[in-house]
Design a protein around this motif. Structure first.
Motif, PDB file in Angstrom:
ATOM      1  N   GLU A  48       0.852  -1.186   0.000  1.00 23.78           N
ATOM      2  CA  GLU A  48       0.000   0.000   0.000  1.00 23.78           C
ATOM      3  C   GLU A  48       0.887   1.235   0.000  1.00 23.78           C
ATOM      4  O   GLU A  48       1.912   1.271   0.663  1.00 23.78           O
ATOM      5  CB  GLU A  48      -0.863  -0.032   1.268  1.00 23.78           C
ATOM      6  CG  GLU A  48      -1.871   1.073   1.370  1.00 23.78           C
ATOM      7  CD  GLU A  48      -2.717   0.903   2.619  1.00 23.78           C
ATOM      8  OE1 GLU A  48      -2.257   1.335   3.695  1.00 23.78           O
ATOM      9  OE2 GLU A  48      -3.803   0.330   2.523  1.00 23.78           O
ATOM     10  N   ARG A  49       0.485   2.248  -0.748  1.00 21.63           N
ATOM     11  CA  ARG A  49       1.246   3.499  -0.764  1.00 21.63           C
ATOM     12  C   ARG A  49       0.949   4.301   0.495  1.00 21.63           C
ATOM     13  O   ARG A  49      -0.177   4.358   0.959  1.00 21.63           O
ATOM     14  CB  ARG A  49       0.879   4.339  -1.980  1.00 21.63           C
ATOM     15  CG  ARG A  49       1.464   3.795  -3.225  1.00 21.63           C
ATOM     16  CD  ARG A  49       1.312   4.749  -4.354  1.00 21.63           C
ATOM     17  NE  ARG A  49       2.103   4.230  -5.449  1.00 21.63           N
ATOM     18  CZ  ARG A  49       2.231   4.813  -6.593  1.00 21.63           C
ATOM     19  NH1 ARG A  49       1.624   5.945  -6.819  1.00 21.63           N
ATOM     20  NH2 ARG A  49       2.961   4.279  -7.536  1.00 21.63           N
ATOM     21  N   ASP A  50       1.985   4.924   1.027  1.00 25.43           N
ATOM     22  CA  ASP A  50       1.862   5.759   2.214  1.00 25.43           C
ATOM     23  C   ASP A  50       2.415   7.135   1.862  1.00 25.43           C
ATOM     24  O   ASP A  50       3.597   7.404   2.051  1.00 25.43           O
ATOM     25  CB  ASP A  50       2.638   5.128   3.371  1.00 25.43           C
ATOM     26  CG  ASP A  50       2.448   5.874   4.676  1.00 25.43           C
ATOM     27  OD1 ASP A  50       1.470   6.641   4.789  1.00 25.43           O
ATOM     28  OD2 ASP A  50       3.277   5.695   5.584  1.00 25.43           O
ATOM     29  N   PRO A  51       1.553   8.034   1.303  1.00 23.38           N
ATOM     30  CA  PRO A  51       2.064   9.347   0.874  1.00 23.38           C
ATOM     31  C   PRO A  51       2.431  10.230   2.065  1.00 23.38           C
ATOM     32  O   PRO A  51       1.806  10.181   3.108  1.00 23.38           O
ATOM     33  CB  PRO A  51       0.897   9.945   0.093  1.00 23.38           C
ATOM     34  CG  PRO A  51      -0.304   9.247   0.614  1.00 23.38           C
ATOM     35  CD  PRO A  51       0.142   7.884   1.052  1.00 23.38           C
ATOM     36  N   LYS A  52       3.462  11.007   1.882  1.00 22.03           N
ATOM     37  CA  LYS A  52       3.909  11.951   2.904  1.00 22.03           C
ATOM     38  C   LYS A  52       3.355  13.333   2.583  1.00 22.03           C
ATOM     39  O   LYS A  52       3.243  13.713   1.432  1.00 22.03           O
ATOM     40  CB  LYS A  52       5.437  12.026   2.950  1.00 22.03           C
ATOM     41  CG  LYS A  52       6.104  10.703   3.212  1.00 22.03           C
ATOM     42  CD  LYS A  52       5.901  10.261   4.628  1.00 22.03           C
ATOM     43  CE  LYS A  52       6.637   8.934   4.839  1.00 22.03           C
ATOM     44  NZ  LYS A  52       6.368   8.328   6.078  1.00 22.03           N
ATOM     45  N   LEU A  70      -0.048  16.712  -0.995  1.00 25.42           N
ATOM     46  CA  LEU A  70       0.729  15.488  -0.916  1.00 25.42           C
ATOM     47  C   LEU A  70       1.903  15.572  -1.875  1.00 25.42           C
ATOM     48  O   LEU A  70       1.761  16.037  -2.992  1.00 25.42           O
ATOM     49  CB  LEU A  70      -0.135  14.270  -1.259  1.00 25.42           C
ATOM     50  CG  LEU A  70      -1.298  14.005  -0.313  1.00 25.42           C
ATOM     51  CD1 LEU A  70      -2.089  12.805  -0.796  1.00 25.42           C
ATOM     52  CD2 LEU A  70      -0.821  13.790   1.100  1.00 25.42           C
ATOM     53  N   THR A  75       6.506   9.553  -1.429  1.00 28.07           N
ATOM     54  CA  THR A  75       5.647   8.393  -1.236  1.00 28.07           C
ATOM     55  C   THR A  75       6.493   7.167  -0.937  1.00 28.07           C
ATOM     56  O   THR A  75       7.496   6.913  -1.593  1.00 28.07           O
ATOM     57  CB  THR A  75       4.791   8.130  -2.481  1.00 28.07           C
ATOM     58  OG1 THR A  75       3.972   9.276  -2.710  1.00 28.07           O
ATOM     59  CG2 THR A  75       3.891   6.926  -2.298  1.00 28.07           C
ATOM     60  N   THR A  76       6.076   6.408   0.070  1.00 30.65           N
ATOM     61  CA  THR A  76       6.751   5.150   0.393  1.00 30.65           C
ATOM     62  C   THR A  76       5.756   4.006   0.233  1.00 30.65           C
ATOM     63  O   THR A  76       4.557   4.207   0.302  1.00 30.65           O
ATOM     64  CB  THR A  76       7.306   5.155   1.829  1.00 30.65           C
ATOM     65  OG1 THR A  76       6.229   5.371   2.731  1.00 30.65           O
ATOM     66  CG2 THR A  76       8.334   6.234   2.014  1.00 30.65           C
ATOM     67  N   MET A  77       6.278   2.813   0.023  1.00 35.16           N
ATOM     68  CA  MET A  77       5.433   1.632  -0.094  1.00 35.16           C
ATOM     69  C   MET A  77       5.506   0.872   1.228  1.00 35.16           C
ATOM     70  O   MET A  77       6.591   0.639   1.751  1.00 35.16           O
ATOM     71  CB  MET A  77       5.899   0.751  -1.235  1.00 35.16           C
ATOM     72  CG  MET A  77       5.880   1.471  -2.570  1.00 35.16           C
ATOM     73  SD  MET A  77       4.256   2.029  -3.023  1.00 35.16           S
ATOM     74  CE  MET A  77       3.859   0.809  -4.213  1.00 35.16           C
ATOM     75  N   VAL A  78       4.343   0.490   1.745  1.00 41.60           N
ATOM     76  CA  VAL A  78       4.268  -0.225   3.016  1.00 41.60           C
ATOM     77  C   VAL A  78       3.711  -1.613   2.733  1.00 41.60           C
ATOM     78  O   VAL A  78       2.644  -1.763   2.164  1.00 41.60           O
ATOM     79  CB  VAL A  78       3.340   0.536   4.007  1.00 41.60           C
ATOM     80  CG1 VAL A  78       3.234  -0.223   5.302  1.00 41.60           C
ATOM     81  CG2 VAL A  78       3.840   1.939   4.221  1.00 41.60           C
ATOM     82  N   LYS A  79       4.454  -2.628   3.133  1.00 41.85           N
ATOM     83  CA  LYS A  79       4.014  -4.022   2.951  1.00 41.85           C
ATOM     84  C   LYS A  79       3.189  -4.428   4.160  1.00 41.85           C
ATOM     85  O   LYS A  79       3.607  -4.259   5.302  1.00 41.85           O
ATOM     86  CB  LYS A  79       5.230  -4.937   2.804  1.00 41.85           C
ATOM     87  CG  LYS A  79       4.903  -6.350   2.466  1.00 41.85           C
ATOM     88  CD  LYS A  79       6.186  -7.127   2.244  1.00 41.85           C
ATOM     89  CE  LYS A  79       5.918  -8.548   1.866  1.00 41.85           C
ATOM     90  NZ  LYS A  79       7.153  -9.290   1.662  1.00 41.85           N
ATOM     91  N   LYS A  80       1.993  -4.952   3.910  1.00 35.51           N
ATOM     92  CA  LYS A  80       1.109  -5.347   4.994  1.00 35.51           C
ATOM     93  C   LYS A  80       0.728  -6.787   4.836  1.00 35.51           C
ATOM     94  O   LYS A  80       0.736  -7.341   3.797  1.00 35.51           O
ATOM     95  CB  LYS A  80      -0.148  -4.490   4.998  1.00 35.51           C
ATOM     96  CG  LYS A  80       0.151  -3.037   5.292  1.00 35.51           C
ATOM     97  CD  LYS A  80      -1.104  -2.256   5.459  1.00 35.51           C
ATOM     98  CE  LYS A  80      -0.767  -0.831   5.846  1.00 35.51           C
ATOM     99  NZ  LYS A  80      -1.936  -0.063   6.136  1.00 35.51           N
TER     100      LYS A  80
END
Length: 80
Positions: A48-52, A70, A75-80
């Motif tokens: 999932e993208r996690d925009p800063k 934004l 933007t970082t990618m977060v693995k869930k």
């Protein structure tokens, strides 16, 4: 496994077999303007993208982070 045009009993039986063996299962059908889709992915991972928020510290009171701009470069990618 992907099924279409099957009876509900067949879909349930095949889904149970797939679920038991860790196989992803998709089914669906269309009836004119109406349709359905079902997916049993079991346990799975996704990204999932996690925009800063650009230049705004969310800890600062009085600044609404929802209205902030934004920054796509942050933007970082977060693995869930």
């Amino acid at each position: 496994v992907c099924l279409t045009c099957c009876s509900q009993e067949s879909m349930v039986r095949i889904n149970q077999i797939c679920h038991k063996h860790g196989v992803k299962f998709f089914t669906g059908d269309v009836f004119g303007y109406h349709g359905y889709m079902f997916a049993d992915l079991g346990e799975h991972e996704f990204v999932e993208r996690d925009p800063k928020i650009a230049g705004i510290d969310p800890q600062i009171p009085g600044i609404d982070p929802k209205r902030a701009r934004l920054d796509p470069a942050e933007t970082t990618m977060v693995k869930k």
